[in-house]
Motif scaffolding. Structure first.
Motif, PDB file in Angstrom:
ATOM      1  N   TYR A 148       0.968  -1.165   0.027  1.00  9.98           N
ATOM      2  CA  TYR A 148       0.007  -0.153   0.054  1.00  9.98           C
ATOM      3  C   TYR A 148       0.930   1.360  -0.055  1.00  9.98           C
ATOM      4  O   TYR A 148       1.103   1.861   0.893  1.00  9.98           O
ATOM      5  CB  TYR A 148      -0.913  -0.136   1.172  1.00  9.98           C
ATOM      6  N   GLU A 149       1.241   1.797  -1.248  1.00  9.41           N
ATOM      7  CA  GLU A 149       2.452   2.879  -1.409  1.00  9.41           C
ATOM      8  C   GLU A 149       1.645   4.118  -1.768  1.00  9.41           C
ATOM      9  O   GLU A 149       0.580   3.846  -2.504  1.00  9.41           O
ATOM     10  CB  GLU A 149       3.369   2.267  -2.264  1.00  9.41           C
ATOM     11  N   ARG A 150       2.314   5.019  -1.767  1.00 11.49           N
ATOM     12  CA  ARG A 150       1.755   6.394  -2.750  1.00 11.49           C
ATOM     13  C   ARG A 150       2.211   6.008  -4.181  1.00 11.49           C
ATOM     14  O   ARG A 150       3.213   5.828  -4.368  1.00 11.49           O
ATOM     15  CB  ARG A 150       2.366   7.397  -1.815  1.00 11.49           C
ATOM     16  N   VAL A 197      21.807   0.103   2.213  1.00  9.61           N
ATOM     17  CA  VAL A 197      21.715  -0.721   3.268  1.00  9.61           C
ATOM     18  C   VAL A 197      20.595  -1.491   3.053  1.00  9.61           C
ATOM     19  O   VAL A 197      20.194  -2.712   4.032  1.00  9.61           O
ATOM     20  CB  VAL A 197      21.559   0.034   4.664  1.00  9.61           C
ATOM     21  N   ARG A 198      19.745  -1.408   2.028  1.00  8.15           N
ATOM     22  CA  ARG A 198      18.475  -2.285   1.825  1.00  8.15           C
ATOM     23  C   ARG A 198      17.526  -1.982   2.886  1.00  8.15           C
ATOM     24  O   ARG A 198      17.854  -1.873   4.008  1.00  8.15           O
ATOM     25  CB  ARG A 198      18.850  -3.779   1.595  1.00  8.15           C
ATOM     26  N   GLY A 199      16.206  -1.763   2.334  1.00 13.78           N
ATOM     27  CA  GLY A 199      15.125  -1.820   3.371  1.00 13.78           C
ATOM     28  C   GLY A 199      14.843  -2.775   4.402  1.00 13.78           C
ATOM     29  O   GLY A 199      14.245  -2.457   5.393  1.00 13.78           O
ATOM     30  N   LEU A 221      15.429   5.770 -10.669  1.00 14.45           N
ATOM     31  CA  LEU A 221      14.790   4.883 -10.001  1.00 14.45           C
ATOM     32  C   LEU A 221      15.458   3.449  -9.525  1.00 14.45           C
ATOM     33  O   LEU A 221      16.250   3.381 -10.380  1.00 14.45           O
ATOM     34  CB  LEU A 221      13.339   4.147 -10.566  1.00 14.45           C
ATOM     35  N   SER A 222      15.211   2.750  -8.581  1.00  7.70           N
ATOM     36  CA  SER A 222      15.904   1.463  -8.401  1.00  7.70           C
ATOM     37  C   SER A 222      14.963   0.510  -9.190  1.00  7.70           C
ATOM     38  O   SER A 222      13.732   0.515  -9.419  1.00  7.70           O
ATOM     39  CB  SER A 222      15.675   1.057  -6.779  1.00  7.70           C
ATOM     40  N   VAL A 223      15.637  -0.387  -9.754  1.00  9.39           N
ATOM     41  CA  VAL A 223      14.948  -1.439 -10.820  1.00  9.39           C
ATOM     42  C   VAL A 223      15.149  -2.694 -10.023  1.00  9.39           C
ATOM     43  O   VAL A 223      14.678  -3.835 -10.250  1.00  9.39           O
ATOM     44  CB  VAL A 223      15.605  -1.452 -12.002  1.00  9.39           C
TER      45      VAL A 223
HETATM   46  P1  AMP Z   1      12.428  -4.257  -2.796  1.00  6.77           P
HETATM   47  O1  AMP Z   1      11.524  -5.471  -2.608  1.00  6.77           O
HETATM   48  O2  AMP Z   1      11.806  -3.127  -2.157  1.00  6.77           O
HETATM   49  O3  AMP Z   1      14.058  -4.455  -2.590  1.00  6.77           O
HETATM   50  O4  AMP Z   1      12.305  -3.971  -4.344  1.00  6.77           O
HETATM   51  C1  AMP Z   1      12.849  -4.527  -5.391  1.00  6.77           C
HETATM   52  C2  AMP Z   1      12.663  -3.826  -6.563  1.00  6.77           C
HETATM   53  O5  AMP Z   1      10.930  -3.955  -6.753  1.00  6.77           O
HETATM   54  C3  AMP Z   1      12.669  -2.437  -6.769  1.00  6.77           C
HETATM   55  O6  AMP Z   1      13.810  -2.165  -7.026  1.00  6.77           O
HETATM   56  C4  AMP Z   1      11.700  -2.091  -7.680  1.00  6.77           C
HETATM   57  O7  AMP Z   1      12.326  -2.262  -8.833  1.00  6.77           O
HETATM   58  C5  AMP Z   1      10.554  -3.016  -7.344  1.00  6.77           C
HETATM   59  N1  AMP Z   1       9.509  -2.251  -6.582  1.00  6.77           N
HETATM   60  C6  AMP Z   1       9.544  -2.256  -5.329  1.00  6.77           C
HETATM   61  N2  AMP Z   1       8.275  -1.564  -4.759  1.00  6.77           N
HETATM   62  C7  AMP Z   1       7.616  -1.368  -5.877  1.00  6.77           C
HETATM   63  C8  AMP Z   1       6.467  -0.659  -6.207  1.00  6.77           C
HETATM   64  N3  AMP Z   1       5.597  -0.344  -5.314  1.00  6.77           N
HETATM   65  N4  AMP Z   1       5.949  -0.672  -7.650  1.00  6.77           N
HETATM   66  C9  AMP Z   1       6.774  -0.985  -8.652  1.00  6.77           C
HETATM   67  N5  AMP Z   1       8.013  -1.492  -8.323  1.00  6.77           N
HETATM   68  C10 AMP Z   1       8.397  -1.828  -7.159  1.00  6.77           C
END
Ligand code: AMP
Length: 417
Positions: free
Chosen positions: A113-115, A257-259, A277-279
């Motif tokens: 549930y993100e913005r 540091v990764r979330g 953006l992070s991919v």
């Molecule tokens: P994370 O699991 O948060 O480390 O995310 C890994 C990758 O998933 C990120 O680098 C994004 O490319 C993608 N990602 C994370 N959250 C979202 C989101 N809300 N919408 C689209 N892609 C996302």
């Protein structure tokens, strides 16, 4: 009443679905080449799984989970990520007794549930790899190599940056956290509210705060790589040396540091400059299997956001080569040609050609117009005369040239080549 899709979700079709399938086909190919097996786990899991693995102090668990009670009063959560599910499956299916290491890949929808913003959705898709059972940094290398191979295969390797860091083991990280807190303490009142909470709950996460004021304070903060113990230092240096030797480009970034709470040692983020953006991101998570009740087992993995990969391909115009072309469209002018053209269509389809055929008994003009719209390379026309002569007309839709050939599969294929 018009019902629209929930906020943060998407319908994917036409040209965009071709891009998704292109990425998915390459994922399957690359993973096969790396001898990585697919794993599919449930879209919903017990809420406790994510609370315990992702961690109580993360945004994902605190603010973003789709959690509900099912009809049996169990707390259920739509998966916000897939590492926890894979590790749960590993433990639950007794995989620790299998020859190790085990390599899995997955692809699926996640829910947070993100913005909403471009590239950030509430339902999004990730491709990921988890390698369970190796404590060697060669497993880190293998996992980074898969991610890099995929980006290379889909033409994006020069459009991404792999930023690498080590967050050490619990031993050296605790010493670092002490030093970090001591440095921050006198400035804590100047930091953002989130950092104030993180200072107590998860100090490592302060490091990647994006607030300008916090960034300024953190610019001179101690860095984790100066605090690595000998084992972690050698391990991290080994990863870097091997990546260099393998020509996999990376940069060092000690703000990565990764979330999530469960990482240790080498962690990385894959970003796109074009998107800003992070991919993707990943790293080692040696503690997670035991946190979830299994025997202590080292592991590494990554996840790539597929929605963002698709956006990147589109933004760079690389999607243009992907759109699938129709090799041949059968335009039927005479009813008597319906069976023979369907028979030929079936044969061509079995041979792998993309063939479409009239299913509306439309006028010849309408059929030609449609063939043009679906970008058919050739149209095969069969009218009364052609049936009589056992021929058909093959029209090249690019230059408009027509040629009459025998109504035989080999003759038609010759024209398509
Ligand atoms: P994370 O699991 O948060 O480390 O995310 C890994 C990758 O998933 C990120 O680098 C994004 O490319 C993608 N990602 C994370 N959250 C979202 C989101 N809300 N919408 C689209 N892609 C996302």
């Amino acid at each position: 009443m018009n019902i629209s899709k929930p906020k943060g979700t998407k319908d994917i079709f036409f040209d965009e679905i071709n891009v998704w399938q292109y990425v998915e086909e390459n994922i399957i190919k690359v993973c096969k080449e790396f001898n990585i097996g697919e794993i599919r786990t449930p879209v919903f899991e017990s809420t406790a799984l994510f609370k315990r693995s992702v961690g109580d102090s993360t945004d994902i668990v605190n603010k973003e989970m789709y959690t509900f009670e099912d009809k049996g009063f169990r707390s259920i959560t739509l998966r916000p990520e897939l590492t926890a599910g894979v590790v749960r499956a590993y433990i639950e299916n007794g995989m620790s007794s299998l020859p190790s290491p085990l390599k899995f890949w997955y692809r699926g929808n996640m829910y947070r549930y993100e913005r909403m913003q471009k590239g950030r959705y509430r339902e999004f898709s990730q491709f990921g790899v988890e390698i369970i059972g190796s404590d060697s940094n060669l497993a880190d290398i293998e996992s980074i190599s898969v991610a890099y191979a995929l980006f290379k295969r889909i033409g994006l390797s020069s459009h991404i940056v792999i930023s690498l860091n080590s967050i050490g083991c619990t031993k050296c990280r605790n010493i670092f956290i002490q030093a970090l807190k001591e440095y921050i303490k006198p400035n804590l009142n100047k930091m953002c509210d989130t950092c104030k909470v993180r200072f107590e709950k998860n100090p490592m996460r302060m490091i990647d705060c994006k607030e300008k004021g916090c960034k300024d304070i953190l610019a001179k903060a101690p860095v984790i790589t100066d605090y690595l113990c000998e084992d972690c230092r050698v391990d991290f240096q080994g990863v870097q040396n091997m990546l260099k030797a393998l020509d996999i480009p990376f940069v060092l970034d000690n703000t990565i540091v990764r979330g999530l709470d469960y990482y240790n040692k080498t962690v990385y983020e894959i970003t796109s400059k074009d998107l800003g953006l992070s991919v993707g991101g990943g790293g080692r998570y040696d503690g997670l299997v035991s946190i979830l009740g299994g025997v202590q087992t080292p592991a590494v993995g990554f996840a790539i956001g597929m929605d963002r990969v698709v956006i990147l391909l589109q933004q760079l115009g690389l999607d243009k080569q992907i759109s699938k072309k129709v090799d041949l469209y059968f335009a039927i002018i005479d009813k008597d040609a319906e069976v023979i053209s369907r028979k030929i269509t079936s044969k061509l389809r079995e041979m792998g050609y993309v063939v479409d055929i009239d299913i509306q008994r439309r006028s010849f003009k309408a059929q030609l117009k449609y063939a043009d719209k679906i970008k058919a390379r050739y149209v095969c026309i069969i009218g009364k005369n052609e049936i009589k002569n056992n021929t058909c007309i093959i029209k090249n839709m690019e230059d408009g040239k027509q040629l009459e050939v025998k109504l035989e599969i080999d003759e038609i294929i010759n024209r398509l080549l």
